[in-house]
Design a protein around this motif. Structure first.
Motif, PDB file in Angstrom:
ATOM      1  N   GLU A  28      55.212  44.222  46.799  1.00 60.12           N
ATOM      2  CA  GLU A  28      54.979  45.360  45.902  1.00 60.12           C
ATOM      3  C   GLU A  28      53.990  44.997  44.807  1.00 60.12           C
ATOM      4  O   GLU A  28      53.103  45.774  44.458  1.00 60.12           O
ATOM      5  CB  GLU A  28      56.306  45.811  45.301  1.00 60.12           C
ATOM      6  N   ALA A  29      54.143  43.785  44.255  1.00 58.97           N
ATOM      7  CA  ALA A  29      53.219  43.356  43.209  1.00 58.97           C
ATOM      8  C   ALA A  29      51.801  43.242  43.746  1.00 58.97           C
ATOM      9  O   ALA A  29      50.828  43.607  43.079  1.00 58.97           O
ATOM     10  CB  ALA A  29      53.679  42.011  42.632  1.00 58.97           C
ATOM     11  N   ARG A  30      51.671  42.764  44.987  1.00 57.21           N
ATOM     12  CA  ARG A  30      50.333  42.628  45.594  1.00 57.21           C
ATOM     13  C   ARG A  30      49.702  44.010  45.820  1.00 57.21           C
ATOM     14  O   ARG A  30      48.521  44.214  45.580  1.00 57.21           O
ATOM     15  CB  ARG A  30      50.451  41.857  46.911  1.00 57.21           C
ATOM     16  N   GLN A  31      50.515  44.994  46.287  1.00 52.95           N
ATOM     17  CA  GLN A  31      49.996  46.342  46.512  1.00 52.95           C
ATOM     18  C   GLN A  31      49.545  46.989  45.207  1.00 52.95           C
ATOM     19  O   GLN A  31      48.505  47.656  45.156  1.00 52.95           O
ATOM     20  CB  GLN A  31      51.062  47.195  47.201  1.00 52.95           C
ATOM     21  N   VAL A  32      50.339  46.791  44.145  1.00 53.28           N
ATOM     22  CA  VAL A  32      49.971  47.350  42.844  1.00 53.28           C
ATOM     23  C   VAL A  32      48.672  46.730  42.349  1.00 53.28           C
ATOM     24  O   VAL A  32      47.784  47.418  41.815  1.00 53.28           O
ATOM     25  CB  VAL A  32      51.116  47.130  41.828  1.00 53.28           C
ATOM     26  N   ALA A  33      48.531  45.431  42.550  1.00 52.00           N
ATOM     27  CA  ALA A  33      47.313  44.758  42.108  1.00 52.00           C
ATOM     28  C   ALA A  33      46.107  45.240  42.898  1.00 52.00           C
ATOM     29  O   ALA A  33      45.017  45.459  42.348  1.00 52.00           O
ATOM     30  CB  ALA A  33      47.487  43.236  42.255  1.00 52.00           C
ATOM     31  N   GLU A  34      46.256  45.419  44.211  1.00 53.88           N
ATOM     32  CA  GLU A  34      45.148  45.898  45.040  1.00 53.88           C
ATOM     33  C   GLU A  34      44.744  47.317  44.643  1.00 53.88           C
ATOM     34  O   GLU A  34      43.558  47.653  44.595  1.00 53.88           O
ATOM     35  CB  GLU A  34      45.559  45.865  46.511  1.00 53.88           C
ATOM     36  N   LEU A  35      45.745  48.170  44.361  1.00 53.64           N
ATOM     37  CA  LEU A  35      45.445  49.549  43.957  1.00 53.64           C
ATOM     38  C   LEU A  35      44.701  49.573  42.629  1.00 53.64           C
ATOM     39  O   LEU A  35      43.728  50.317  42.464  1.00 53.64           O
ATOM     40  CB  LEU A  35      46.747  50.343  43.852  1.00 53.64           C
ATOM     41  N   ALA A  36      45.149  48.742  41.690  1.00 53.20           N
ATOM     42  CA  ALA A  36      44.485  48.688  40.395  1.00 53.20           C
ATOM     43  C   ALA A  36      43.051  48.196  40.545  1.00 53.20           C
ATOM     44  O   ALA A  36      42.119  48.719  39.921  1.00 53.20           O
ATOM     45  CB  ALA A  36      45.274  47.774  39.448  1.00 53.20           C
ATOM     46  N   ALA A  37      42.842  47.185  41.415  1.00 55.61           N
ATOM     47  CA  ALA A  37      41.498  46.660  41.621  1.00 55.61           C
ATOM     48  C   ALA A  37      40.602  47.706  42.276  1.00 55.61           C
ATOM     49  O   ALA A  37      39.420  47.846  41.929  1.00 55.61           O
ATOM     50  CB  ALA A  37      41.571  45.386  42.494  1.00 55.61           C
ATOM     51  N   ARG A  38      41.148  48.496  43.222  1.00 56.65           N
ATOM     52  CA  ARG A  38      40.359  49.526  43.909  1.00 56.65           C
ATOM     53  C   ARG A  38      39.946  50.624  42.935  1.00 56.65           C
ATOM     54  O   ARG A  38      38.813  51.095  42.948  1.00 56.65           O
ATOM     55  CB  ARG A  38      41.165  50.085  45.065  1.00 56.65           C
ATOM     56  N   ARG A  39      40.872  51.046  42.087  1.00 56.25           N
ATOM     57  CA  ARG A  39      40.544  52.081  41.109  1.00 56.25           C
ATOM     58  C   ARG A  39      39.504  51.599  40.112  1.00 56.25           C
ATOM     59  O   ARG A  39      38.615  52.344  39.713  1.00 56.25           O
ATOM     60  CB  ARG A  39      41.816  52.509  40.376  1.00 56.25           C
ATOM     61  N   GLN A  40      39.620  50.345  39.710  1.00 52.57           N
ATOM     62  CA  GLN A  40      38.652  49.793  38.768  1.00 52.57           C
ATOM     63  C   GLN A  40      37.271  49.738  39.406  1.00 52.57           C
ATOM     64  O   GLN A  40      36.256  50.044  38.769  1.00 52.57           O
ATOM     65  CB  GLN A  40      39.101  48.400  38.318  1.00 52.57           C
ATOM     66  N   ALA A  41      37.208  49.390  40.710  1.00 59.32           N
ATOM     67  CA  ALA A  41      35.926  49.345  41.408  1.00 59.32           C
ATOM     68  C   ALA A  41      35.318  50.737  41.533  1.00 59.32           C
ATOM     69  O   ALA A  41      34.102  50.921  41.381  1.00 59.32           O
ATOM     70  CB  ALA A  41      36.110  48.721  42.796  1.00 59.32           C
ATOM     71  N   GLU A  42      36.148  51.738  41.778  1.00 56.12           N
ATOM     72  CA  GLU A  42      35.656  53.114  41.875  1.00 56.12           C
ATOM     73  C   GLU A  42      35.112  53.595  40.540  1.00 56.12           C
ATOM     74  O   GLU A  42      34.063  54.251  40.490  1.00 56.12           O
ATOM     75  CB  GLU A  42      36.786  54.033  42.357  1.00 56.12           C
ATOM     76  N   ARG A  43      35.818  53.287  39.447  1.00 50.83           N
ATOM     77  CA  ARG A  43      35.336  53.687  38.132  1.00 50.83           C
ATOM     78  C   ARG A  43      34.013  52.999  37.799  1.00 50.83           C
ATOM     79  O   ARG A  43      33.109  53.604  37.229  1.00 50.83           O
ATOM     80  CB  ARG A  43      36.385  53.353  37.068  1.00 50.83           C
ATOM     81  N   ARG A  44      33.894  51.708  38.182  1.00 48.24           N
ATOM     82  CA  ARG A  44      32.657  50.972  37.927  1.00 48.24           C
ATOM     83  C   ARG A  44      31.497  51.582  38.716  1.00 48.24           C
ATOM     84  O   ARG A  44      30.387  51.755  38.198  1.00 48.24           O
ATOM     85  CB  ARG A  44      32.841  49.505  38.294  1.00 48.24           C
ATOM     86  N   SER A  45      31.764  51.959  40.003  1.00 57.78           N
ATOM     87  CA  SER A  45      30.717  52.546  40.839  1.00 57.78           C
ATOM     88  C   SER A  45      30.275  53.905  40.305  1.00 57.78           C
ATOM     89  O   SER A  45      29.083  54.212  40.262  1.00 57.78           O
ATOM     90  CB  SER A  45      31.226  52.693  42.271  1.00 57.78           C
ATOM     91  N   GLN A  46      31.246  54.725  39.855  1.00 60.64           N
ATOM     92  CA  GLN A  46      30.908  56.030  39.306  1.00 60.64           C
ATOM     93  C   GLN A  46      30.116  55.896  38.016  1.00 60.64           C
ATOM     94  O   GLN A  46      29.180  56.654  37.755  1.00 60.64           O
ATOM     95  CB  GLN A  46      32.198  56.841  39.061  1.00 60.64           C
ATOM     96  N   ALA A  47      30.494  54.914  37.190  1.00 62.37           N
ATOM     97  CA  ALA A  47      29.768  54.684  35.933  1.00 62.37           C
ATOM     98  C   ALA A  47      28.329  54.278  36.221  1.00 62.37           C
ATOM     99  O   ALA A  47      27.400  54.712  35.534  1.00 62.37           O
ATOM    100  CB  ALA A  47      30.488  53.618  35.106  1.00 62.37           C
ATOM    101  N   GLU A  48      28.114  53.440  37.239  1.00 65.90           N
ATOM    102  CA  GLU A  48      26.755  53.031  37.597  1.00 65.90           C
ATOM    103  C   GLU A  48      25.930  54.209  38.086  1.00 65.90           C
ATOM    104  O   GLU A  48      24.742  54.337  37.769  1.00 65.90           O
ATOM    105  CB  GLU A  48      26.819  51.929  38.661  1.00 65.90           C
ATOM    106  N   LYS A  49      26.564  55.124  38.875  1.00 66.19           N
ATOM    107  CA  LYS A  49      25.847  56.310  39.353  1.00 66.19           C
ATOM    108  C   LYS A  49      25.449  57.204  38.190  1.00 66.19           C
ATOM    109  O   LYS A  49      24.328  57.721  38.141  1.00 66.19           O
ATOM    110  CB  LYS A  49      26.726  57.087  40.338  1.00 66.19           C
ATOM    111  N   ASN A  50      26.381  57.410  37.263  1.00 66.10           N
ATOM    112  CA  ASN A  50      26.064  58.246  36.114  1.00 66.10           C
ATOM    113  C   ASN A  50      24.958  57.631  35.267  1.00 66.10           C
ATOM    114  O   ASN A  50      24.090  58.340  34.746  1.00 66.10           O
ATOM    115  CB  ASN A  50      27.322  58.454  35.259  1.00 66.10           C
ATOM    116  N   LEU A  51      24.999  56.319  35.112  1.00 61.21           N
ATOM    117  CA  LEU A  51      23.966  55.638  34.345  1.00 61.21           C
ATOM    118  C   LEU A  51      22.606  55.811  35.000  1.00 61.21           C
ATOM    119  O   LEU A  51      21.595  56.073  34.339  1.00 61.21           O
ATOM    120  CB  LEU A  51      24.316  54.149  34.210  1.00 61.21           C
ATOM    121  N   PHE A  52      22.556  55.733  36.349  1.00 65.00           N
ATOM    122  CA  PHE A  52      21.300  55.898  37.077  1.00 65.00           C
ATOM    123  C   PHE A  52      20.779  57.338  36.942  1.00 65.00           C
ATOM    124  O   PHE A  52      19.583  57.573  36.716  1.00 65.00           O
ATOM    125  CB  PHE A  52      21.498  55.548  38.556  1.00 65.00           C
TER     126      PHE A  52
END
Length: 221
Positions: A28-52
């Motif tokens: 469960e801890a591993r799944q929570v960590a993976e989900l948090a990492a995936r969401r953080q990556a999505e936010r980073r990608s969206q921020a880069e698109k908006n910046l571009f």
């Protein structure tokens, strides 16, 4: 001795249960960590698109010169619209309020002939000099249905070059007060149709007071 032999089994079961809980907690801890990492990556990608987008501004894609633009074939016209237009014309072409009393010949049986048509025409109609080529039976139809059916029938018969047709309207015996309401309606509708030259009450063998024999204009070639 028997009680002493059961103790190891209980200890082993508790140990396995504890291990299972630890394993599930770790998953469960591993799944929570993976989900948090995936969401953080999505936010980073969206921020880069908006910046571009903010840096570049509005972008219009260049046309691809390698593609040939072919003219699209226009669809064939749909006849349904023409049919709807014809139905609308039918509804507007003939009225239920038309007064036919002054246009009917009041002899032994009511008849109609257009101006310029001699009395010999109605006499010949009564004799059956023109053979009946087609007929329509309006029994059981409501007034609006009968009006539109009759108008369509007359128009199509004239288009096909027919000269003599029969319209069965009934004697009105089943109407309230035994009054032939549809009969007078049919007379008024026929008079308003330009294709109609004359009509007479049918002979007894052809329907008598419950039908009309109608003479149509010759159709143009």
């Amino acid at each position: 001795m028997k009680a002493h032999g059961k103790a190891p089994v209980r200890v082993a079961s508790l140990a396995e249960l504890k291990l299972l809980r630890q394993t599930l907690a770790a998953q469960e801890a591993r799944q929570v960590a993976e989900l948090a990492a995936r969401r953080q990556a999505e936010r980073r990608s969206q921020a880069e698109k908006n910046l571009f987008s903010k840096a570049v501004g509005a972008v219009t894609p260049l046309p691809d010169g390698r593609r040939a633009r072919l003219a699209r074939e226009q669809p064939a016209p749909i006849p349904v619209q023409r049919q709807l237009d014809e139905q609308r014309v039918l509804r507007e072409a003939i009225s239920d309020e038309f007064d036919v009393s002054t246009l009917l010949d009041t002899d032994d049986a009511l008849s109609f002939r257009r101006p310029g048509i001699g009395t010999d025409v109605t006499a010949r109609l009564r004799r059956g000099d023109w053979s009946i080529q087609r007929q329509i039976d309006l029994h059981g139809l409501r007034r609006d249905e009968a009006r539109e059916a009759l108008a369509a029938f007359i128009r199509e018969a004239h288009r096909q070059g027919l000269r003599c047709v029969r319209v069965v309207h009934g004697k009105g015996l089943g109407s309230p007060g035994r009054t032939p309401v549809l009969k007078s309606m049919v007379q008024g509708w026929l008079i308003q149709k330009n294709e109609v030259l004359a009509f007479v009450q049918a002979r007894p063998a052809e329907g008598g007071a419950g039908a009309l024999v109608v003479l149509l204009k010759p159709s143009l070639p």
